[in-house]
Design an enzyme around this catalytic site. Structure first.
Site, short mmCIF file in Angstrom:
data_model
loop_
_atom_site.label_atom_id
_atom_site.label_comp_id
_atom_site.label_asym_id
_atom_site.label_seq_id
_atom_site.Cartn_x
_atom_site.Cartn_y
_atom_site.Cartn_z
N GLU A 5 0.83 -1.21 0.00
CA GLU A 5 0.00 0.00 0.00
C GLU A 5 0.87 1.27 0.00
O GLU A 5 0.56 2.25 -0.66
CB GLU A 5 -0.94 -0.02 1.21
CG GLU A 5 -2.00 -1.11 1.07
CD GLU A 5 -2.86 -1.24 2.30
OE1 GLU A 5 -2.32 -1.58 3.37
OE2 GLU A 5 -4.07 -0.99 2.21
N GLU A 34 -4.05 -9.57 3.63
CA GLU A 34 -4.89 -9.27 4.80
C GLU A 34 -6.04 -10.26 4.98
O GLU A 34 -6.45 -10.54 6.11
CB GLU A 34 -5.45 -7.84 4.71
CG GLU A 34 -4.43 -6.76 5.01
CD GLU A 34 -3.54 -6.42 3.83
OE1 GLU A 34 -3.61 -7.11 2.78
OE2 GLU A 34 -2.76 -5.46 3.95
#
Ligand code: COA
Length: 696
Positions: free
Chosen positions: A105, A125
Site C-alpha cells: 500500500e 490481509e
C-alpha cells in the site's frame, strides 16, 4: 532509537526504513516516515524521493502485533499516503523481497514502483480476516483493474515480478532507482474509478454470500464496488469503516492469534533458537508407499537430494511413476515450472534395500504402521545409518520411545508425523522421544521449515496431539451413530459454519483416510490394554474393518460412494442399528444439533487440557496449530482451543458435567480435566496456556 533515515544522494532524497526482521510498519516506522517526508517537503532542491529498505525485504506489512491495540488506527499512515500521492515531486518505491500488505500500500501511493527480480507482492490481509486498510482496496483496482485487484485481495496470494510488470503493478524491473531511471519513467495513468467487467463485482458479492461467517469477504465486495462507483475519498471512507469493524472481529482476532501461534510452535521450551544442529545434505526415505512418496517429494521440491528405498525394484518403479504423475500434474496446473519439475525429478533416486541409505544424514522410515514391522526396520536402521545420522520414524500413533530403543541409538531418533499427501499438507507433528537429543530436535525443526512445513512438537503418547484428540471426536461420532444419528447428520452439523465449519466431518474424514487405517490403530490400542476395554468402543469402525467397508477407496464406508461422491449408505444404517442392539444402546429421537456439536468439540477440548497438563504439548496455541494446519479446522475459528475460549470455558465445563450427569459416566469419558476446571474457575484462557518451564 530510529527506524528511518533521511539522506541525500546527489539530486535524490532517500528515505530509508530499517526495522528488522521484515521492516513491518511499527508505530516508530510510521512516525519516522512522516518526519522524513516532512524533511523532503522542506528540502526543495531534492528532485525526487526514493523509499528504500535495509535488510532482507521491503516493508512486509503492517505490524500485526499493533492490531490488537484498541487505540490502533491506520489514519496517520493513510494521511501520509495521501500526501505522498499528491506530492508534485516524484516519489519512487524501490522494491525487493516480499512486498506485502501495508508495504504494498505504501508502494501504491508512490508515483513509481521499481522492483528487482524475484520480488513478490501480495495483499494478504484476507488471511488475517481483514481487508487492506491503507487504501489498498482503492489504489490497487484503480491501477490494475478490478479483476486483478479482486483476485489479489480475495486470495491473498503472492505474484512475482514478471506478473506484476504484466498487470501494471510495477513500472520497471531494476535493482535500484537512480536519477536516470527515474527521469526516464513517465507516470502511469491511474483511473479516477476502478475499471473492469461488472461480473467481477457480482462474483465477489456471490463469494461473500457463501462465507457469511467471514465478514472480510463482504468487505472486499463492498470496497471494490466502491472503487468502481465512488470518487477516491468517498470510497476510502468505505474501506476505513470496514477496516475499523473487522479489526476486533472474532475471525480477525483468531487469525492474528494463529499467525503468531504458527511461528511460536517451532520454538521449544528449553531449546534456544540458535541451538546446535546436525548438517543435513542427503535425505533417505524408507518405504515408497503413498506416504513415502509424498515425503520424498517434500524434500526434493525444497532442493534436497533424496534416496527412496524399497524392498524390491518393482515398488520403486511404481513410486517413481507416481512421482512423475504428481509432478506432471503440478506443471499442468501451473504450480511448478517444467524446469523446476525436472530439477526435482533429478534429485530423487530409487534404490533397493536399506544399505542404500547408509550415507544419508537424515533417514525417514515410512513403512507400514505396524509395530512389529517398525521394530524390525528400526533395528536395521540403527545398524546401517552412519554415525550421527538422524533416524525419523513416520508414525501417527505408535510409541516412538519403543521404536527409538530398538535402534540402539535412541538419542538419534525422532518421530515425524506427516499428513497425507505429505507434499501438500502443511502440518508436520514432530515427536520428541524421551531420549531425543536436543540437536536432533533442532535439526528436524529447521529442516521442517526448509521444506515449508508448519510444525508442532508433541511428546510421546497414543496419537500424539492430533490423533489423540481425534480419537475422542471419533468416539462421540460413532457413539451418536449407535444412538441413531446418521453420519451425514453429524458431519453436516460440524461442517456447518454456523456451528463450526470443519472442512470435513468425522465420518467423511475417516472414509477418505481409510477406515482400515484408522480401525487398525484402534484395534492395536485396545489389544495393548491401554485403550478402552468396553465392548461398544468404536465398535462401528472395528466391524467395518472386518467387513471391508474401508471407505472411499472401497466404495463403501460410513457413506456409499459413486466416484468421489458420498451418498447415504443404508447398509451402514443397518449395521449401526445391529450394533446398537448388540450393545444395548438406546435409540434416541432427541439428538439436537447442539448436542452433536457439543459432544464432538467439548471432549476434544477436555482431552487437550489433559495433553497440556501432561506436558505432551507445551502451549495451548500449539494444539490449535495442529488442528488448523493438519485437520481442516477453520482458521477463522482459531482452532479448537481458541474457539473454546470464545465460547467460554465455564460453559464448556458445565456442559461436560451435564453429559456426565445425564448419561452416567462409567468409562470416565466426561471427567473434566482439573486444568480445564481450574482455568474455567479463574477466568483463564486455555489457548494462551503455556506449559511448565517456559520462559515467556
Ligand atoms: N507484523 C509483525 N511481525 C511480523 C510481520 C508483521 N507483518 N511479518 C513477519 N513478522 C515477524 C514474525 O512474527 C517473525 O518474528 P519472530 O522471528 O520473532 O518469530 C519474523 O517477523 C520473521 O517472520 P517469518 O514468517 O518467520 O519469516 P519468513 O521469512 O518465513 O516470512 C514473511 C516472512 C514477511 C513472508 C511472513 O512473515 C509474512 O507473511 N508475514 C505477514 C505479512 C502480512 O500478513 N502482512 C500484512 C499485514 S496487514
Amino acid at each position: 532509537m530510529t527506524a528511518t533515515r533521511y539522506v541525500r544522494e546527489g539530486t535524490l532524497a532517500v528515505l530509508e526504513i530499517d526495522n528488522p526482521p521484515v521492516n513491518a510498519l511499527s508505530g516508530l516506522v510510521i512516525s519516522g516516515l512522516i518526519e522524513g517526508f516532512d524533511k523532503f517537503e522542506r528540502d526543495e532542491d531534492a528532485a525526487a524521493l526514493v523509499l528504500r529498505c535495509r535488510g532482507r525485504t521491503f516493508v512486509a506489512g503492517g505490524d500485526i502485533a499493533m492490531f490488537d491495540d484498541p487505540a490502533f488506527s491506520p489514519a496517520p499512515f493513510n494521511d501520509l499516503l495521501n500526501r505522498i500521492s499528491a506530492s508534485p515531486r516524484r516519489v519512487v518505491a524501490e522494491l525487493f523481497g516480499t512486498v506485502l500488505g501495508g508495504g504494498l500500500e505504501l508502494a501504491l501511493a508512490c508515483h513509481f514502483r521499481i522492483a528487482c527480480e524475484n520480488t513478490r507482492f501480495a495483499l494478504p490481509e484476507i488471511r488475517l480476516g481483514l481487508i487492506p486498510g491503507s487504501h489498498g482496496t482503492q489504489r490497487l483496482p484503480r491501477l490494475v483493474g478490478l479483476a486483478e485487484a479482486g483476485r489479489m485481495i480475495s486470495t491473498g496470494e503472492m505474484i512475482d515480478t514478471g506478473r506484476a510488470l504484466e498487470i501494471g503493478l510495477i513500472d520497471l524491473i531494476a535493482d535500484s532507482a537512480d536519477a536516470v531511471a527515474i527521469a526516464t519513467l513517465s507516470p502511469r495513468p491511474v483511473a479516477a474509478q476502478a475499471e473492469g467487467a461488472p461480473e467481477v463485482l457480482r462474483n465477489l458479492a456471490d463469494a461473500a454470500q457463501l462465507r457469511i461467517h467471514e465478514p472480510a469477504y463482504q468487505a472486499i465486495a463492498e470496497t471494490l464496488a466502491a472503487a468502481a462507483q465512488l470518487p477516491f475519498e468517498k470510497a476510502a471512507e468505505v474501506e476505513a469503516d470496514w477496516f475499523r469493524r473487522l479489526l476486533p472481529s472474532a475471525p480477525a482476532r483468531a487469525q492474528r492469534y494463529l499467525f503468531f501461534a504458527e511461528r511460536r510452535s517451532a520454538e521449544v521450551p528449553g531449546l534456544s533458537r540458535g541451538a546446535a544442529t546436525r548438517a543435513v545434505e542427503r535425505v533417505g526415505v524408507l518405504g515408497a508407499g503413498m506416504m513415502g512418496v509424498g515425503i520424498a517429494l517434500s524434500f526434493a521440491l525444497a532442493g534436497l537430494p533424496v534416496t527412496l528405498s524399497e524392498v524390491e525394484q518393482s515398488r520403486i518403479d511404481a513410486a517413481l511413476e507416481r512421482i512423475e504423475g504428481t509432478l506432471a500434474g503440478m506443471v499442468r496446473r501451473g504450480r511448478l515450472s517444467e524446469h523446476a519439475a525436472q530439477a526435482c525429478r533429478n534429485r530423487i533416486s530409487g534404490a533397493v534395500g536399506i544399505k542404500a541409505l547408509s550415507q544419508a544424514d537424515l533417514v525417514i522410515e515410512a513403512v507400514f504402521e505396524d509395530m512389529a514391522i517398525k521394530l524390525d526396520v528400526a533395528r536395521e536402521l540403527g545398524r546401517t545409518c552412519k554415525p550421527g545420522a538422524i533416524i525419523a520414524t513416520n508414525t501417527s500413533t505408535l510409541d516412538v520411545d519403543v521404536i527409538a530403543a530398538a535402534t540402539g541409538r535412541p538419542q538419534d531418533v525422532v518421530g515425524t508425523h506427516f499428513f497425507s499427501p505429505a507434499h501438500v499438507m502443511r502440518l508436520l507433528e514432530v515427536v520428541r522421544g524421551r531420549e531425543t537429543a536436543a540437536d536432533v530436535l533442532s535439526t528436524v525443526l529447521g529442516i521442517a521449515r526448509r521444506i515449508g512445513k508448519t510444525v508442532a512438537v508433541s511428546g510421546v503418547c497414543y496419537g500424539f496431539i492430533g490423533n489423540r484428540m481425534a480419537e475422542v471426536y471419533m468416539r462421540e461420532s460413532e457413539a451418536m451413530q449407535l444412538e441413531g444419528a446418521s453420519p451425514e447428520r453429524i458431519d453436516g452439523v460440524i461442517e456447518d459454519p454456523a456451528w463450526l465449519g470443519m472442512a470435513m466431518g468425522p465420518s467423511r474424514m475417516l472414509d477418505m483416510a481409510g477406515v482400515d487405517v484408522g480401525a487398525r490403530t484402534v484395534i492395536e490400542w485396545i489389544a495393548s490394554g491401554e485403550g478402552p476395554q468396553e465392548p461398544a468402543y468404536r465398535a462401528l469402525c472395528r466391524r467395518m474393518f472386518e467387513t471391508g467397508s474401508h471407505g472411499q477407496k472401497a466404495g463403501y464406508g460410513y457413506y456409499r460412494y459413486e466416484g468421489r461422491k458420498a451418498l447415504s449408505n443404508p447398509a451402514h444404517a443397518a449395521l449401526a442399528a445391529e450394533l446398537a442392539e448388540l450393545h444395548g444402546v438406546v435409540h434416541r429421537n432427541d439428538l439436537t444439533e447442539r448436542e452433536i456439536f457439543e459432544r464432538l468439540l467439548y471432549p476434544m477440548v477436555n482431552e487437550a487440557a489433559h495433553i497440556l497438563a501432561e506436558g505432551i504439548a507445551a502451549r495451548g496455541s500449539d494444539i490449535d496449530v495442529v488442528w488448523t494446519a493438519g485437520y481442516g479446522f477453520p482458521r477463522w475459528r482459531g482452532g479448537p482451543l481458541f474457539m473454546a475460549d470464545e465460547i467460554g470455558l465455564p460453559e464448556i465445563v458445565a456442559r461436560l458435567d451435564h453429559y456426565a450427569a445425564r448419561d452416567g459416566d462409567p468409562h470416565g469419558y466426561w471427567q473434566v480435566s482439573p486444568l480445564l476446571r481450574s482455568l474455567a474457575a479463574q477466568g483463564g484462557r486455555i489457548s494462551s496456556w503455556t506449559g511448565k518451564g517456559e520462559r515467556e
